[in-house]
Design a protein around this motif. Structure first.
Motif, short mmCIF file in Angstrom:
data_model
loop_
_atom_site.label_atom_id
_atom_site.label_comp_id
_atom_site.label_asym_id
_atom_site.label_seq_id
_atom_site.Cartn_x
_atom_site.Cartn_y
_atom_site.Cartn_z
N ALA A 262 -113.62 -17.12 -9.78
CA ALA A 262 -113.23 -17.83 -11.02
C ALA A 262 -114.16 -19.31 -11.14
N ILE A 263 -114.38 -19.91 -9.91
CA ILE A 263 -115.26 -21.07 -9.90
C ILE A 263 -116.71 -20.79 -10.29
N GLU A 264 -117.13 -19.60 -9.80
CA GLU A 264 -118.27 -19.02 -9.70
C GLU A 264 -118.59 -18.68 -11.31
N MET A 265 -117.64 -18.46 -12.15
CA MET A 265 -117.78 -18.18 -13.43
C MET A 265 -117.88 -19.47 -14.26
N ILE A 266 -116.98 -20.46 -13.82
CA ILE A 266 -116.91 -21.90 -14.64
C ILE A 266 -118.59 -22.46 -14.32
N ASN A 267 -118.92 -22.27 -12.95
CA ASN A 267 -120.26 -22.85 -12.59
C ASN A 267 -121.56 -22.40 -13.57
N LEU A 268 -121.29 -21.00 -13.69
CA LEU A 268 -122.45 -20.18 -14.49
C LEU A 268 -122.12 -20.96 -15.98
N PHE A 269 -121.25 -21.42 -16.51
CA PHE A 269 -121.35 -22.03 -17.87
C PHE A 269 -121.50 -23.63 -17.62
N CYS A 270 -121.34 -24.09 -16.71
CA CYS A 270 -121.89 -25.50 -16.33
C CYS A 270 -123.33 -25.33 -16.33
N ARG A 271 -123.78 -24.49 -15.55
CA ARG A 271 -125.30 -24.47 -15.40
C ARG A 271 -125.85 -24.37 -16.85
N ALA A 272 -125.30 -23.28 -17.76
CA ALA A 272 -125.84 -23.17 -19.05
C ALA A 272 -125.84 -24.51 -19.77
N ALA A 273 -124.84 -25.43 -19.59
CA ALA A 273 -124.53 -26.44 -20.45
C ALA A 273 -125.32 -27.78 -19.80
N ARG A 274 -125.95 -27.46 -18.59
CA ARG A 274 -126.60 -28.40 -17.88
C ARG A 274 -125.70 -29.65 -17.49
N ALA A 275 -124.43 -29.26 -17.10
CA ALA A 275 -123.29 -30.16 -16.71
C ALA A 275 -123.08 -30.06 -15.36
N PRO A 276 -122.53 -31.05 -14.58
CA PRO A 276 -122.28 -31.04 -13.13
C PRO A 276 -121.39 -29.80 -12.77
N LYS A 277 -121.71 -29.20 -11.63
CA LYS A 277 -121.09 -28.01 -11.11
C LYS A 277 -120.08 -28.37 -10.06
N PHE A 278 -119.02 -27.43 -9.82
CA PHE A 278 -117.84 -27.50 -8.91
C PHE A 278 -118.44 -26.99 -7.50
N ALA A 279 -118.10 -27.78 -6.58
CA ALA A 279 -118.28 -27.61 -5.19
C ALA A 279 -117.03 -27.10 -4.60
N THR A 280 -117.01 -25.90 -3.81
CA THR A 280 -115.69 -25.40 -3.12
C THR A 280 -115.74 -25.70 -1.48
N PRO A 281 -115.52 -26.88 -1.21
CA PRO A 281 -115.62 -27.04 0.47
C PRO A 281 -114.55 -25.98 1.11
N ILE A 282 -113.47 -25.89 0.33
CA ILE A 282 -112.41 -25.15 1.14
C ILE A 282 -112.31 -23.73 0.29
N ASP A 283 -112.99 -22.67 0.67
CA ASP A 283 -113.34 -21.66 -0.15
C ASP A 283 -112.25 -20.29 0.69
N ARG A 284 -112.44 -19.13 0.12
CA ARG A 284 -111.59 -18.00 0.56
C ARG A 284 -111.74 -17.66 1.92
N ARG A 285 -113.03 -18.15 2.51
CA ARG A 285 -112.90 -17.80 3.92
C ARG A 285 -112.21 -18.57 4.87
N PHE A 286 -111.42 -19.59 4.40
CA PHE A 286 -110.35 -20.40 4.94
C PHE A 286 -108.98 -20.16 4.21
N SER A 287 -109.09 -20.19 2.71
CA SER A 287 -107.65 -19.89 2.23
C SER A 287 -107.10 -18.70 2.00
N GLU A 288 -108.10 -17.50 2.40
CA GLU A 288 -107.43 -16.28 2.49
C GLU A 288 -107.85 -15.62 3.88
N ALA A 289 -108.14 -16.30 4.89
CA ALA A 289 -108.54 -15.47 5.96
C ALA A 289 -107.72 -16.21 7.45
N GLY A 290 -108.07 -15.77 8.65
CA GLY A 290 -107.31 -16.32 9.51
C GLY A 290 -105.83 -16.47 9.86
#
Length: 682
Positions: A262-290
């Motif tokens: 979902a964030i990857e999709m939003i960032n593609l549109f942010c890139r198209a708009a030349r807008a700031p993009k979203f960073a995900t310091p806590i990604d699925r490696r942590f939120s869905e693992a361990g």
């Protein structure tokens, strides 16, 4: 050969499906239409059949809410046994719709369509459902699965599930079901006709772009995948699978087999708009693992977030925060999915057909540009714009494309009446139809603005036929990128540029001054260029013509002040229009979109300032004033790092006068970094 019956043909997916059926199949297409919508349908039929399919699309008057779709019994008797395929697309595809609307359109409408299909003895009933039928199922959901006890969190989900159940259990004829994912615009053109899915986030992205530097990272959460497919893929896949033999009684996922985060999709549109993009310091490696992976699915962060979004307190908070930006809380909870959609059967049937899901990154910019130029309602909601432009006649030159076209649409959004001027009458008439279909009014006046006699005829006609002229937007222009060394034998380049950009523009205004003065005054907006301030090499013809227009307007503005006629000069930065496409060097420099340029023009029409400049333009002008020798040295570096245009080089080589430069890619990159922010052309 058999005929077709289509409901929802005027809807978004329906319009694309009709095109596919006309292109690939034989027979007549009968399309359901309410009596009050026949005029709109006639326009679509003219568009569909323009390529030689006259007579193949025939309207059938009816109503989705009536038994048997309200189709006349005599028509049914006449066409019984002739309909090979009955495509049912008419439905609500809106997660924000209420229970009653969803029930009437999705459930009752499906039952009524089945009754008609049975009465016609249709060969196959094709039901367009949705991945929403899978609800909040957790895990892999295959095409053979249907009723798995999945939660159905909204009226939309429930009625998509129920309408599919009705087809499975009650269809009097063989059936097939199609479950598209989130459908976005055409991957080739970006065309879209409504705000849905990720489009709800576009106004927020636009606001971020317009208020924050593009390099600032924003905090985002990586929770789950989403699934986006373009409408042209859905239509092509439905046509192909719908005619594959031996597939009755089956459901097919029309989804992306490689879903996006979902964030990857939003960032593609942010890139198209030349807008700031979203960073995900806590990604699925942590939120869905361990250790978290050991938790029950309902207790994982993604599930807890979804549950919170659906709660009443959270809904109230969202409605008062992001809801004010046009993002419904219902949409926020369903941008991503708990289920993974297995489209193996559909993909197997499509193998070898050439029909595949294109990667979103290949067409995200097309989707953004189309939204910004056609669907963005910022101007429509601007009270100041409405007050200034409602009912006003706005003459716009160069209106057939680029900045002029977008400006015309925005003027119409604010209740103004764009008067469209350009050479290409077909493009102007197409723009006029678009504006009128959206409830506006526009007039078309084709004219070659490099022809003085044509301009005189135009101004006489405008003055005679329009009740008044409130605004003039001088947008038409010619740009030439050629160094003076390669122009020594091409003085006509300077003459042609001056003829359109300066003499044509002032002749138009001079011809309209009497009408404007007679009816209380008017305002002229001249689209100049940042090149006038920054004096970038190779644009001597272009910059000189724009500087002449600037100076003329400044002088004449004082003379006409008492007549209520005023001027605004916009020294526009570099805009991504077809005019700059051949110049590959521009890819290294920041640009604005035609829609952003259109917003600047609207600002000029509403606020009527003497001039609108960018910070980078002002900095360039200040550098020339404070340190002219340094400025010339810097610009000479740019001159030597980047070549002349391809056309200029080709002419120079043929005349043996080519500029010999030793530019390297590293030099180009260095100059691009040095001059970043100096958006100098239009």
């Amino acid at each position: 050969m058999s005929d077709y019956f289509v409901t929802g043909a005027t809807g978004f997916i329906g319009r694309f499906l009709v095109r596919e059926l006309l292109a690939n199949r034989e027979g007549t297409l009968y399309v359901l239409c309410r009596a009050g919508s026949l005029k709109r349908l006639d326009g679509l039929i003219a568009e569909w059949t323009a390529g030689g399919n006259e007579g193949r699309v025939v309207p059938v008057v009816g109503d989705l809410s009536a038994p048997g779709l309200g189709v006349d019994s005599a028509w049914i008797a006449e066409h019984a046994g002739t309909i090979g395929h009955f495509f049912h697309l008419a439905a609500i595809y809106d997660m924000t719709a209420d229970d009653a609307t969803n029930d009437a359109m999705n459930i009752d409408g499906t039952r009524n369509a089945l009754v008609l299909a049975g009465a016609l003895g249709a060969g196959t009933f094709h039901q367009v459902s949705s991945v929403a039928a899978a609800g909040d199922y957790k895990g892999v959901f295959t095409e053979d699965m249907f009723d798995e006890g999945q939660p159905l969190p909204s009226p939309y989900h429930r009625t998509k599930f129920e309408s599919e159940r009705i087809v499975r259990e009650e269809s009097p004829v063989p059936w097939r079901v199609y479950r598209p994912a989130i459908v976005v615009g055409d991957s080739q053109t970006g065309q879209m006709d409504k705000i849905d899915g990720p489009y709800y986030f576009f106004p927020l992205i636009k606001r971020l772009r317009d208020t924050l530097p593009g390099w600032i990272p924003l905090l985002g959460l990586d929770l789950r995948d989403t699934n986006v497919v373009p409408v042209d893929y859905v239509a092509k896949a439905m046509d192909h699978i719908g005619h594959a033999p031996g597939q009755d009684g089956q459901a097919f996922f029309l989804t992306n087999p490689d879903p996006q985060g979902a964030i990857e999709m939003i960032n593609l549109f942010c890139r198209a708009a030349r807008a700031p993009k979203f960073a995900t310091p806590i990604d699925r490696r942590f939120s869905e693992a361990g250790p978290i992976k050991a938790l029950p699915a309902s207790l994982r962060p993604a599930s807890l977030f979804a549950a919170a979004v659906h709660s009443k307190p959270a809904t109230m908070v969202f409605d008062q925060t992001i809801g004010r930006l046009g993002i419904p809380s219902e949409v926020l909870g369903h941008v991503n999915f708990t289920a993974v959609f297995d489209s193996s059967k559909a993909q197997a049937l499509l193998e070898g057909s050439g029909i595949t899901v294109p990667p979103l990154e290949s067409y995200a910019e097309l989707l953004w540009n189309y939204w910004e130029e056609n669907l963005d309602q910022t101007t429509a909601h601007d009270k100041k714009a409405h007050k200034s432009l409602k009912g006003k006649y706005v003459v716009i030159t160069g209106a057939s494309s680029g900045i002029g076209e977008v400006t015309a649409k925005k003027v119409a959004q604010a209740g103004g009446i764009p008067v469209l001027v350009a050479r290409g009458v077909e493009k102007l008439e197409a723009l006029q139809r678009t504006i009128e279909m959206r409830g506006g009014t526009a007039y078309v006046y084709p004219c070659d603005l490099s022809d003085y006699e044509a301009i005189d005829a135009l101004t006489a006609k405008l003055s005679a036929e329009l009740p008044r002229i409130d605004f003039v937007v001088n947008n038409a222009g010619r740009s030439i990128r050629r160094s003076v060394k390669l122009s020594l034998e091409r003085f006509h380049d300077f003459e042609r540029t001056m003829q359109l950009n300066y003499f044509g523009a002032i002749r138009l205004v001079m011809g309209l001054i009497p009408k404007m003065a007679e009816t209380g005054g008017g305002h002229v907006v001249n689209l100049s260029s940042i090149a006038v301030l920054t004096k970038i090499p190779r644009f001597s013809a272009y910059a000189a013509s724009k500087a002449a227009l600037d100076s003329w307007s400044n002088v004449v503005g004082s003379e006409l002040h008492g007549d209520g006629i005023s001027f605004t000069t916009i020294r526009m930065p570099l805009v991504r229009t077809p005019m700059i496409a051949p110049t590959k060097m521009y890819e290294k420099f920041p640009t604005i979109s035609p829609a952003q340029a259109g917003d600047i023009v609207i600002k000029a029409l509403v606020e009527k300032p003497e001039a609108i400049n960018t910070l980078s333009g002002q900095m360039g002008a200040a550098m020339h004033l404070a340190a002219p020798k340094t400025a010339h040295k810097v610009l000479n570096l740019a001159y030597n790092a980047f070549p002349d245009s391809a056309a200029a080089r080709a002419h120079a080589e043929s005349s043996d006068t080519a500029h010999s430069g030793s530019e390297t890619s590293s030099q180009k990159e260095m100059v691009a970094r040095l001059l970043k922010g100096l958006r100098w052309g239009r």
